[in-house]
Scaffold this active site. Structure first.
Site, PDB file in Angstrom:
ATOM      1  N   GLY A  21      33.570  -9.192  19.800  1.00 23.97           N
ATOM      2  CA  GLY A  21      32.870 -10.383  19.329  1.00 23.97           C
ATOM      3  C   GLY A  21      31.807 -10.783  20.319  1.00 23.97           C
ATOM      4  N   ASN A  22      31.327 -11.985  20.214  1.00 27.12           N
ATOM      5  CA  ASN A  22      30.248 -12.428  21.104  1.00 27.12           C
ATOM      6  C   ASN A  22      30.401 -13.913  21.407  1.00 27.12           C
ATOM      7  OD1 ASN A  22      28.722 -13.989  18.979  1.00 27.12           O
ATOM      8  ND2 ASN A  22      28.798 -11.958  18.054  1.00 27.12           N
ATOM      9  N   HIS A  23      29.648 -14.365  22.404  1.00 28.83           N
ATOM     10  CA  HIS A  23      29.662 -15.779  22.773  1.00 28.83           C
ATOM     11  C   HIS A  23      28.871 -16.562  21.744  1.00 28.83           C
ATOM     12  CE1 HIS A  23      31.297 -15.248  26.755  1.00 28.83           C
ATOM     13  NE2 HIS A  23      30.427 -14.292  26.998  1.00 28.83           N
ATOM     14  N   SER A  24      29.531 -17.346  20.967  1.00 30.09           N
ATOM     15  CA  SER A  24      28.834 -18.269  20.072  1.00 30.09           C
ATOM     16  C   SER A  24      29.813 -19.388  19.792  1.00 30.09           C
ATOM     17  CB  SER A  24      28.444 -17.564  18.767  1.00 30.09           C
ATOM     18  OG  SER A  24      28.010 -18.524  17.824  1.00 30.09           O
ATOM     19  N   ALA A  90      25.957 -15.711  14.789  1.00 32.71           N
ATOM     20  CA  ALA A  90      25.733 -14.615  15.741  1.00 32.71           C
ATOM     21  C   ALA A  90      26.644 -13.469  15.299  1.00 32.71           C
ATOM     22  CB  ALA A  90      26.056 -15.070  17.155  1.00 32.71           C
TER      23      ALA A  90
END
Ligand code: CTP
Ligand code: CA
Length: 216
Positions: A21-24, A90
């Site tokens: 996943g990602n930073h959001s 994102a």
């Protein structure tokens, strides 16, 4: 007025307990949903995993999803009925080519994962956009900002793209403030100051509603 907003990250499972996943935080997308609802719009907020509560405004319907595929399915179901689309999520660009059925064990000294490209939600829906519909995308860039953002505007059939530059101190996914430029298909550019994300959302909504009323 009906608005579709995608928000937050997507989580792409590797096995039953792990994901890519990602930073959001989802803050920008949720603030946009609130700002459209405050203007009287009915909003469907398709949200990836966030720690934010569902917005309390009764004009906002929140649909929770995990993966890009789920986000696409939820957004595609709403998009034909929505006047305005806002792609603030994102989305993970790639997902594991297959999720392991059981927890991956720590067997070797290295682990190689095969990733495959995820569906481009904004881009795919962009090809279905009718002339009276209005699509807004986001671009978060570190270099060649304007050129990359305008390229996304064209490829994804956006009417307006919100450019976040990671060069600006206090802006981006780690902060409650953001500094954005709005680039429009007609060539117009509007640059805003660094502000709280809620104020940035109001600026974006004000511009989008003004453009939408003159559109098609
Ligand atoms: N987007 C989307 N689905 C994806 C990837 C991106 O809907 N699978 C949307 C984002 O919500 C955003 C816009 O497309 O509104 C641009 O996202 P961005 O990550 O900047 O673009 P990409 O096409 O993924 O290009 P890259 O990450 O290589 O810069
Ligand atoms: Ca991307």
């Amino acid at each position: 007025m009906r608005v579709l907003v995608t928000a937050g990250p997507t989580y792409e499972p590797l096995d039953p307990v792990r994901f890519i996943g990602n930073h959001s935080t989802g803050k920008m997308g949720y603030a946009l949903a609130e700002a459209f609802a405050a203007e009287g719009a009915g909003v469907t907020l398709v949200s990836g995993p966030t720690s934010l509560p569902d917005p309390a405004n009764p004009r906002i319907t929140t649909q929770r999803v995990q993966t890009a595929d789920e986000m696409y399915a939820a957004a595609a179901a709403v998009a034909p009925e929505a006047d305005i689309w806002v792609f603030a999520a994102a989305v993970a660009d790639y997902k594991p080519s297959q999720a392991a059925e059981n927890k991956i064990k720590k067997d070797g000294d290295t682990l190689t994962l095969e990733l495959v490209k995820n569906v481009d939600i904004a881009g795919t829906l962009g090809h279905t956009k009718r002339p009276e519909q209005y699509s807004v995308g986001f671009a978060l860039e570190t270099n060649n900002e304007q050129a990359y953002a305008l390229d996304k505007l064209r490829r994804k059939n956006f009417d307006l793209v919100v450019l976040n530059s990671l060069r600006d101190a206090g802006a981006g996914f780690r902060h409650d403030t953001n500094k954005v430029s709005l680039l429009e298909a007609g060539g117009q550019t509007t640059i805003f100051e660094l502000k709280p994300k809620t104020a940035v959302a109001r600026d974006i909504v004000e511009t989008v509603l003004a453009r939408y009323s003159r559109h098609a």
